[in-house]
Design a protein around this motif. Structure first.
Motif, PDB file in Angstrom:
ATOM      1  N   LEU A  41       2.444   4.808   2.509  1.00 22.49           N
ATOM      2  CA  LEU A  41       3.600   4.948   3.509  1.00 22.49           C
ATOM      3  C   LEU A  41       2.851   3.529   4.565  1.00 22.49           C
ATOM      4  N   THR A  42       3.317   2.077   4.762  1.00 23.31           N
ATOM      5  CA  THR A  42       2.960   1.515   5.337  1.00 23.31           C
ATOM      6  C   THR A  42       3.231   1.512   7.036  1.00 23.31           C
ATOM      7  N   ASN A  43       2.457   0.656   7.823  1.00 23.78           N
ATOM      8  CA  ASN A  43       3.264   0.668   9.264  1.00 23.78           C
ATOM      9  C   ASN A  43       3.193   2.412   9.890  1.00 23.78           C
ATOM     10  N   ALA A  44       2.070   3.207   9.384  1.00 23.51           N
ATOM     11  CA  ALA A  44       2.190   4.379  10.242  1.00 23.51           C
ATOM     12  C   ALA A  44       1.775   4.870  11.185  1.00 23.51           C
ATOM     13  N   PRO A  45       2.515   4.933  11.924  1.00 27.46           N
ATOM     14  CA  PRO A  45       2.177   5.637  13.515  1.00 27.46           C
ATOM     15  C   PRO A  45       0.899   6.412  13.398  1.00 27.46           C
ATOM     16  N   SER A  68      -6.795   1.304   6.482  1.00 26.54           N
ATOM     17  CA  SER A  68      -5.522   0.220   7.619  1.00 26.54           C
ATOM     18  C   SER A  68      -6.243   1.018   8.865  1.00 26.54           C
ATOM     19  N   ASP A  69      -6.540   1.435   9.062  1.00 26.99           N
ATOM     20  CA  ASP A  69      -7.306   2.123  10.907  1.00 26.99           C
ATOM     21  C   ASP A  69      -5.893   3.277  10.783  1.00 26.99           C
ATOM     22  N   GLY A  70      -5.585   3.990  10.494  1.00 25.91           N
ATOM     23  CA  GLY A  70      -4.429   4.500  10.158  1.00 25.91           C
ATOM     24  C   GLY A  70      -2.928   4.025   9.913  1.00 25.91           C
ATOM     25  N   LEU A  71      -2.721   2.849   9.814  1.00 23.30           N
ATOM     26  CA  LEU A  71      -1.342   2.317   9.876  1.00 23.30           C
ATOM     27  C   LEU A  71      -0.827   2.387   8.116  1.00 23.30           C
ATOM     28  N   VAL A  72      -1.834   3.153   7.404  1.00 23.42           N
ATOM     29  CA  VAL A  72      -1.493   2.658   5.879  1.00 23.42           C
ATOM     30  C   VAL A  72      -1.582   4.593   4.912  1.00 23.42           C
ATOM     31  N   ILE A  73      -1.272   4.873   5.052  1.00 29.27           N
ATOM     32  CA  ILE A  73      -1.191   6.355   4.342  1.00 29.27           C
ATOM     33  C   ILE A  73      -1.117   6.658   3.108  1.00 29.27           C
ATOM     34  N   ALA A  74      -1.788   7.050   2.041  1.00 32.37           N
ATOM     35  CA  ALA A  74      -1.099   6.893   0.720  1.00 32.37           C
ATOM     36  C   ALA A  74      -1.427   7.969   0.126  1.00 32.37           C
TER      37      ALA A  74
END
Length: 424
Positions: A41-45, A68-74
């Motif tokens: 998921l990208t653009n994650a809060p 990416s400082d929490g903006l991406v969740i793999a």
């Protein structure tokens, strides 16, 4: 424990970046349980609720990495180690119940604690369970847990009509149906953008879904889902919250990434109250046309109506508007708990059951107030922007569940706001 200090009196100017949607991301994350391939998921809060969901998925054996400082969740659920979601994690957040459908669909069983979250009404899970029963699930509630089993051969397609619109139950049923045998039809389904976003993610994983954004969703089950990468939709509630800021404090603010189609009913109410809203490639730019906003009446409704999650913020604005406003809450009971705190700041609010009558005043006063739930916490910050003196908002751990970097975002457009530790 921390508090937020807000000193009112100055207009706002500049741009506020709007994050990915909390409510969408919390629904998208459990979708990883449906596949043994990676979901990114990208653009994650970047919120405490996201960390809670991460802990829940990891307790089930999923691998979750923040990039990416929490903006991406793999995420990867190739090696789940069980189907039990324990109370210690689930109690912290209502969205935890959304692991039920995916676990049941993929593993054929699930044991999930009844969830917790904000104290804004009962919000029962019975519709989640009835929708799964329509797909053949056998359910037993005991000792505070839902014990669920799929029939031999897995869930099977079925038809279920929700007696009233339920976002969470629609999401749970939609995920479960993707792996059910045959066709599932969900009638009177929720239409929120977050559900459409979930559907698009599931389609990218190989699901066969028709009717997204309508009240009838048809799902043709498939044998398996594969991995995918998906961008989380813009958070319409954070967007609406920040749109109110220049209307209550004065000035002009652009909400970067904002889209009017996510909040059409809300935008119409703001314009009726005297807002000017301009949409561009940059987002939504908001300012008030006159010296003060005007009173309007508001009734919360399922999408595409006025969102219940913006009722508290709207009330804060109407406390400073010219005239008398009437707000009616039709989604959740007990959702006017912010009213006594606004009254401490000089607001004129009379709550009777599911309705509130607000008479606007041209002056609020800074006071020490307490956040009672997630959205109420932001409404008190908004009120502080319009108040004389300093407002201290306590119990802001509620705020951290749904708004990232509030102090940075508001101070970036000129607000006098700071976060302080009550421990000294």
């Amino acid at each position: 424990m921390d508090s937020i200090l807000v000193t009112g009196g100055g207009p706002l100017s500049g741009t506020i970046p709007i994050a990915g949607a909390k409510n969408a991301c919390l629904t998208l994350m459990p979708a990883t349980l449906l596949s043994d391939e990676p979901l990114t998921l990208t653009n994650a809060p970047r919120l405490s609720d996201i960390r809670t969901m991460t802990s829940l998925l990891e307790s089930l054996g999923a691998e979750v990495s923040s990039l990416s400082d929490g903006l991406v969740i793999a995420m990867s659920s190739h090696a789940l180690n069980g189907a039990r979601a324990d109370y210690d994690i689930v109690r912290k957040m209502r969205a935890s119940i959304l692991v039920l459908g995916p676990l049941l669909a993929r593993l054929g069983e699930a044991v999930v604690s009844l969830p917790g979250g904000c104290a804004i009404g009962a919000r029962p899970v019975d519709l989640h369970l009835k929708a799964l029963e329509a797909m053949g699930a056998e359910l037993d509630l005991r000792d505070g847990y839902v014990h669920a089993k799929a029939p031999k051969g897995g869930l099977r397609g079925g038809t279920f009509e929700f007696p009233f619109v339920s976002v969470g139950a629609t999401e749970n049923a939609l995920m479960a149906a993707t792996l059910a045998r045959g066709t599932t039809v969900l009638k009177n389904a929720a239409r929120e953008p977050e559900i459409v976003d979930l559907g698009h993610c599931l389609q990218a994983m190989g699901a066969q879904i028709d009717g997204l954004g309508t009240s009838t969703i048809t799902i043709e089950g498939v044998d398996r889902l594969h991995g995918a990468t998906h961008r989380v939709v813009t958070d319409r509630i954070e967007l609406g919250s920040y749109m109110v800021a220049p209307l209550i404090a004065g000035g002009e603010v652009t909400c970067a990434g904002g889209r009017r189609d996510l909040l059409e009913a809300f935008c119409q109410k703001l314009e009726a109250a005297g807002a000017e809203i301009t949409e561009s490639d940059a987002g939504l730019t908001v300012r008030r046309a006159g010296e003060r906003m005007r009173a309007v009446d508001v009734t919360t409704e399922p999408f595409p109506g006025f969102p219940t999650d913006l009722q508290a913020q709207m009330m804060a604005m109407l406390c400073t508007a010219e005239g008398a406003s009437h707000l009616e809450e039709k989604i959740f009971e007990n959702r006017f708990m912010h009213a006594p705190e606004l009254i401490r700041m000089g607001a004129h609010v009379d709550v009777r059951g599911g309705s509130a009558h607000v008479i606007g005043t041209d002056r609020l006063r800074g006071a020490q107030v307490m956040a009672t739930d997630l959205r109420a916490s932001f409404s008190l910050i908004l009120a502080g922007l319009a108040a004389e003196g300093t407002t201290k908002v306590g119990r802001v751990y509620h705020l951290d569940r749904g708004y990232e970097r509030v102090v940075q975002k508001l101070s970036g457009v000129g607000a006098q706001i700071a976060r302080v530790s009550d421990d000294g």
